[in-house]
Write a protein that holds these residues in place. Structure first.
Motif, mmCIF file in Angstrom:
data_model
loop_
_atom_site.group_PDB
_atom_site.id
_atom_site.type_symbol
_atom_site.label_atom_id
_atom_site.label_comp_id
_atom_site.label_asym_id
_atom_site.label_seq_id
_atom_site.Cartn_x
_atom_site.Cartn_y
_atom_site.Cartn_z
ATOM 1 N N GLN A 130 9.364 -18.776 -1.780
ATOM 2 C CA GLN A 130 8.936 -18.535 -0.690
ATOM 3 C C GLN A 130 7.674 -19.310 -0.283
ATOM 4 O O GLN A 130 7.656 -20.350 0.691
ATOM 5 N N THR A 170 7.637 -23.237 0.822
ATOM 6 C CA THR A 170 7.124 -23.846 1.997
ATOM 7 C C THR A 170 5.532 -24.527 1.670
ATOM 8 O O THR A 170 5.686 -25.296 2.857
ATOM 9 N N ASP A 198 7.825 -21.297 13.960
ATOM 10 C CA ASP A 198 7.298 -20.415 13.670
ATOM 11 C C ASP A 198 8.918 -19.449 13.620
ATOM 12 O O ASP A 198 9.136 -18.895 12.470
ATOM 13 N N PHE A 233 10.527 -18.021 9.927
ATOM 14 C CA PHE A 233 11.165 -16.270 10.464
ATOM 15 C C PHE A 233 12.240 -16.321 10.038
ATOM 16 O O PHE A 233 12.427 -15.170 8.764
ATOM 17 N N THR A 263 12.490 -16.902 5.348
ATOM 18 C CA THR A 263 12.021 -16.207 5.085
ATOM 19 C C THR A 263 13.116 -14.603 5.382
ATOM 20 O O THR A 263 13.437 -13.963 4.314
ATOM 21 N N TYR A 297 5.890 -13.522 5.124
ATOM 22 C CA TYR A 297 6.556 -14.557 6.306
ATOM 23 C C TYR A 297 4.504 -14.696 7.047
ATOM 24 O O TYR A 297 4.632 -15.956 7.018
ATOM 25 N N CYS A 345 3.413 -17.668 4.937
ATOM 26 C CA CYS A 345 3.703 -19.136 5.261
ATOM 27 C C CYS A 345 3.560 -19.861 6.583
ATOM 28 O O CYS A 345 3.297 -21.283 6.586
ATOM 29 N N LYS A 346 3.290 -18.624 7.445
ATOM 30 C CA LYS A 346 3.141 -19.472 8.602
ATOM 31 C C LYS A 346 1.604 -19.701 8.955
ATOM 32 O O LYS A 346 1.256 -21.074 9.274
#
Length: 410
Positions: free
Chosen positions: A306, A310, A331, A335, A338, A395, A398-399
């Protein structure tokens, strides 16, 4: 994905077009990884659930099965109705030198078998209990039971004349004993008819045995009833002085337990702990260890994939921002991606595990003679906490990647 694409009211709403295409791309490019993770997660869920549940059950059993520091059993048919403390003293084991409290109690045989007690029930025993139906039902007087409970600092049990109770702490027969109590409002023991005193089966441990909680079912009756019954076993219950040397006592007890000409046998708390936490505990630990290792591998693989994707596709999120997508929308899309990527292998593995855990539990319970199903829920919750922690960390990482790229472009 095809169904989602066909529903235009969903597909054309917000960033769902981008979301569906991203998830579809992940499935097409990562199906081998997801397949491997599904297999590993299936093994993980089964191993952790069975291992942790067994460990919890054994820990609970070890506490309830050892209310005394030592007890010595004497087979009356071999040794007669003897004073166990006197016999031990004759063999250089003066229990009074080590004990702060002792009691000798007796267990009798009823004039009925367990098959008669279980009459009308469809019973299925574990292999170790195959001879139970032909055995005489154990009986203990209320005064002996209360003396045993007093050794454990428990409150006494009240039983009126003409009444009886049932005690059972063994999972292999408990449900049959509970059913027998309901189906026998009255019972005849030693020619005396007794009425049921309570609808609930007691689960006390009045004698320690080498295999843990092993009371397959005992009738508790008034003292007057046992006078006409045949005595089966005498038991000397011992609580050590705080400074007693248990190893010294064990060394002296070894010849007693090995004497084949007499029926004296013993169970000692420390010795039983070693049994509980010996081979069975090692197997449970290995199951938990292997399961956790596989869990970390699976979660790390999913997290790495992931994060990598990303990073590779971060420019796409920049394009979404330039096209007018808000931060909350981006976002939310990240989310959901993920969640789906972590949930797909978990759901598939969960379906397989739901079937396999039941089979594995049956094998473990039959092999180890313990009931572990009650702990499955707790172990699954612990598993989900670890898995969920990896999901949340992935998550948030990645965010952060997307946010940092967005700030650079601004």
């Amino acid at each position: 994905m095809q169904v989602a694409s066909a529903r235009k009211c969903f597909y054309l709403k917000g960033l769902n077009t981008f979301l569906v295409r991203q998830i579809g791309s992940k499935i097409r490019t990562n199906y081998l990884v997801v397949t491997v993770v599904c297999g590993l997660l299936t093994i993980t869920i089964c191993a952790v659930s069975i291992g942790a549940s067994t460990a919890l059950a054994m820990n609970k059993m070890s506490q309830s099965a050892t209310p005394y520091d030592l007890n010595v059993l004497s087979n009356v048919s071999v040794d007669g109705d003897s004073d166990i403390a006197a016999y031990l003293a004759a063999h250089d084991i003066t229990i009074s030198n080590y004990a702060k409290a002792t009691e000798q109690i007796s267990v009798y045989e009823a004039d009925m078998t367990y098959s008669e007690l279980f009459e009308g029930q469809k019973v299925k025993f574990w292999p170790i209990d195959e001879k139970v139906p032909d055995s005489k039902v154990s009986v203990i007087s209320i005064s002996d039971l209360n003396r045993a409970l007093a050794m454990q600092n428990k409150a006494p049990i009240t039983l009126n004349d003409g009444q009886y109770l049932l005690n059972c702490n063994y999972n292999g027969t408990y449900r049959y004993i509970a059913a027998a109590l309901q189906s026998h409002p009255e019972i005849t023991v030693g020619g005396v008819t007794l009425q049921r005193a309570e609808d609930k089966v007691l689960q006390e441990t009045y004698i320690m045995t080498s295999v843990g909680n092993n009371d397959r079912g005992t009738l508790i009756v008034p003292d007057s009833v046992t006078a006409s019954l045949e005595k089966d076993v005498n038991a000397l219950l011992v609580q050590y002085e705080p400074n007693a040397d248990s190893n010294e006592i064990l060394q002296k007890m070894i010849p007693i337990g090995l004497d084949s000409t007499h029926g004296y046998r013993y169970a000692e708390k420390n010795m039983m702990y070693e049994t509980f936490y010996g081979l069975d505990a090692l197997v449970s630990f290995l199951c938990c260890y292997i399961g956790l290792v596989f869990l970390l591998i699976c979660a790390a693989l999913l997290a790495l994939k992931q994060l990598t994707e990303t990073t590779d596709n971060v420019y796409r999120y920049g394009l979404l921002q330039k096209l007018g997508a808000g931060r909350r929308q981006i976002d939310h899309t990240l989310f959901v991606q993920t969640v789906v990527f972590f949930a797909i292998p978990l759901v598939v593995a969960g379906v397989y595990s739901a079937f396999l855990i039941g089979k594995a539990m049956a094998v473990v319970e039959e092999f180890m003679n313990i009931h572990i199903a009650t702990n499955i829920g707790l172990t699954i919750v612990l598993f989900l906490l670890v898995y969920g922690s990896y999901f949340l960390a992935t998550y948030l990482s990645c965010k952060r990647i997307v946010t940092e790229q967005r700030e650079l472009e601004v």
